[in-house]
Write an enzyme that holds these catalytic residues in place. Sequence first.
Site, PDB file in Angstrom:
ATOM      1  N   TRP B 102      33.562  55.734  19.710  1.00 36.96           N
ATOM      2  CA  TRP B 102      33.261  54.340  19.402  1.00 36.96           C
ATOM      3  C   TRP B 102      34.235  53.731  18.416  1.00 36.96           C
ATOM      4  CZ3 TRP B 102      30.912  51.825  22.885  1.00 36.96           C
ATOM      5  CH2 TRP B 102      30.038  52.511  23.748  1.00 36.96           C
ATOM      6  N   ASP B 172      30.137  49.868  11.803  1.00 34.00           N
ATOM      7  CA  ASP B 172      29.368  49.765  13.049  1.00 34.00           C
ATOM      8  C   ASP B 172      28.213  50.764  12.952  1.00 34.00           C
ATOM      9  OD1 ASP B 172      28.261  49.937  15.548  1.00 34.00           O
ATOM     10  OD2 ASP B 172      30.063  50.734  16.530  1.00 34.00           O
ATOM     11  N   LYS B 196      19.364  51.036  19.929  1.00 34.54           N
ATOM     12  CA  LYS B 196      19.107  52.415  19.524  1.00 34.54           C
ATOM     13  C   LYS B 196      17.966  52.468  18.497  1.00 34.54           C
ATOM     14  CE  LYS B 196      23.870  52.951  20.683  1.00 34.54           C
ATOM     15  NZ  LYS B 196      23.926  53.848  21.813  1.00 34.54           N
TER      16      LYS B 196
END
Lengths: 361, 361
Positions: B102, B172, B196
């Site tokens: 990511w 993030d 999530k």
Amino acid sequence: MSRVWNFSAGPAALPQAVLERAQREMLDWNGSGASVMEQSHRGKRFIEMAARAEADLRSLLAVSADYAVLFLQGGATQHFAQIPMNLADAGDSADYIVSGHWSEKAVSEAAPYLRVNVAASGEAGHYLALPPRESWQLDPQAAYVHYTPNETIHGVEFHDIPEVGAVPLVADMSSNILSEPLDVSRFGLIYAGAQKNIGPSGLVVMIIRRDLLQRAGRPMARIFRYAEHAAHDSMLNTPNTWGWYLAGLTFQWLQEQGGVAAIGERNRAKAELLYRSIDGSGGYYRNPVEPSARSRMNVPFTLHDAALDAAFLKESETAGLLALKGHKAVGGMRASLYNAVPPEAVQVLTAFMRDFAQRHG
Amino acid sequence: MSRVWNFSAGPAALPQAVLERAQREMLDWNGSGASVMEQSHRGKRFIEMAARAEADLRSLLAVSADYAVLFLQGGATQHFAQIPMNLADAGDSADYIVSGHWSEKAVSEAAPYLRVNVAASGEAGHYLALPPRESWQLDPQAAYVHYTPNETIHGVEFHDIPEVGAVPLVADMSSNILSEPLDVSRFGLIYAGAQKNIGPSGLVVMIIRRDLLQRAGRPMARIFRYAEHAAHDSMLNTPNTWGWYLAGLTFQWLQEQGGVAAIGERNRAKAELLYRSIDGSGGYYRNPVEPSARSRMNVPFTLHDAALDAAFLKESETAGLLALKGHKAVGGMRASLYNAVPPEAVQVLTAFMRDFAQRHG
């Protein structure tokens, strides 16, 4: 449970059958033992559902293989900016037809990315009529022509697709997509925020002619490129899975209603009933829009005396009629009559309006 | 109704109590006679709900008034691009710490908008460890330092907030926000895709220090400017209303669980139980991550013989354990243990793993 008659301009009424199905499936979707919101978008179950939603939309609007169908995020407003980013170079210009609040917004968000040519505008007439096609100053070199077939605030709607020659026609159909049959082949790009005729907010549906995906556009991140979204079946990153699912249920519901031809008849009849009630009220209610430009989806109207507005809103709410307050830009009332608003809702509304006029004559 | 134990990496499990409440309120939310999805985001009911969600999030993470809280769209991936657009000029550079898939993505989406300085990377070590802070080549002139506190695919997590001096730290936190107490004051900007630990996909929650809203950024449309979203309480355009509502319900649920301190304890215990089972399996199961960098949220593991993978997945699914297949980049299995995954799920999983090892020994 007492459901109201919901005339919200958006996020707007959803078909009750769709809500009931989503309710039933909330904890255990499709035999998975989990909600549709709790599934990987890359899982078999979700991919099948997503593909069916696209297929159903294609079937409803007879979308040919020349077009990609995308399920995106950001609302129509983000795509006011992203469309010029994708379809134009910095030196290009595009033609914009300004017919109300939303086309004004489309212009202002596009302006940082290209030269906007306002080819026609209804502003001088307070957007009570549409600029006649013969007055449009189109540029044959334009990257595209953008217009807004239906304006939710001013309540004006194009009832024919304008002829613009070889330049791709781009339409923000947020408020009238799927409300009647549509010849998609006349368009280069159609886009719509979902929250009026498709599903919940947070989802944008786009139908884009594949040749337009070849345009280089401006230098930008991959996530902004429609070609990338198309190449990844709208799963370049995690999509709005709930929105996509609800959209799919709405498409199925539309098919059960007989498709866009049947819903189009129903929508026309709903709007006619309301306009007839307004026009036949002897001036008690008024819709100021030029009759040929009146919207089937959003019907703004005023009371003959604005001092009655508060009573009208209060009593209508008590009568189970939700969200009739007009937009502050035009005042008065507004009834939005999207696909999911049943004919009964308009019958109840017009009966209430007659009754209100008698009691507050 | 048979709910499974859901280990999906995202969109991930939601608290069952949240789903049940959303189910109950689906057709008639808050006494309105309509779904929360059918309400104007500018209506009193929605605005009150939205404000309460923000207040609850502020309370959970002790977010001071120096920060704005935004409810946005586009997924973290869009903000990989939008953050440099907002925080940097074209000539600026920013430091990126690359610790897995990511953060690699964050780099590639940022690259069109500024000069990316990869100040540290774990790539050479296959992202099985975190680049030690003392190895980072930070630039004191950087527009910001970006890192990814938890990497869902490689299963590595920073267990301390790195000290980066006066340069704003951008994180993030899609996969670990709200999973334990957090000192927000150490950050310039925190952002998280909701799917999530917060709610459904299609929503991004951002916590941004107000001084960063003053940065001019690049020329761009208003819809991309965080300052505009902040000035309009995240209602510059129609937000993802369903996502915002579900996020609010999840924040309330978290408070009922005792807040982030209590959920943090629970998350630590869940992860410890699973890592202990893996490490104590005599090599039958393996997690390759350097122990100090192991993620509490995402636990990738392999079986000693990859030929058993198919049987493990089939039998686990039959046993009601959903979504244990590992990401294709690393193979094997992965169990994601976000807030909504109850301790019982990990007990059932570890018991299944023991049993499987005995039967397929």
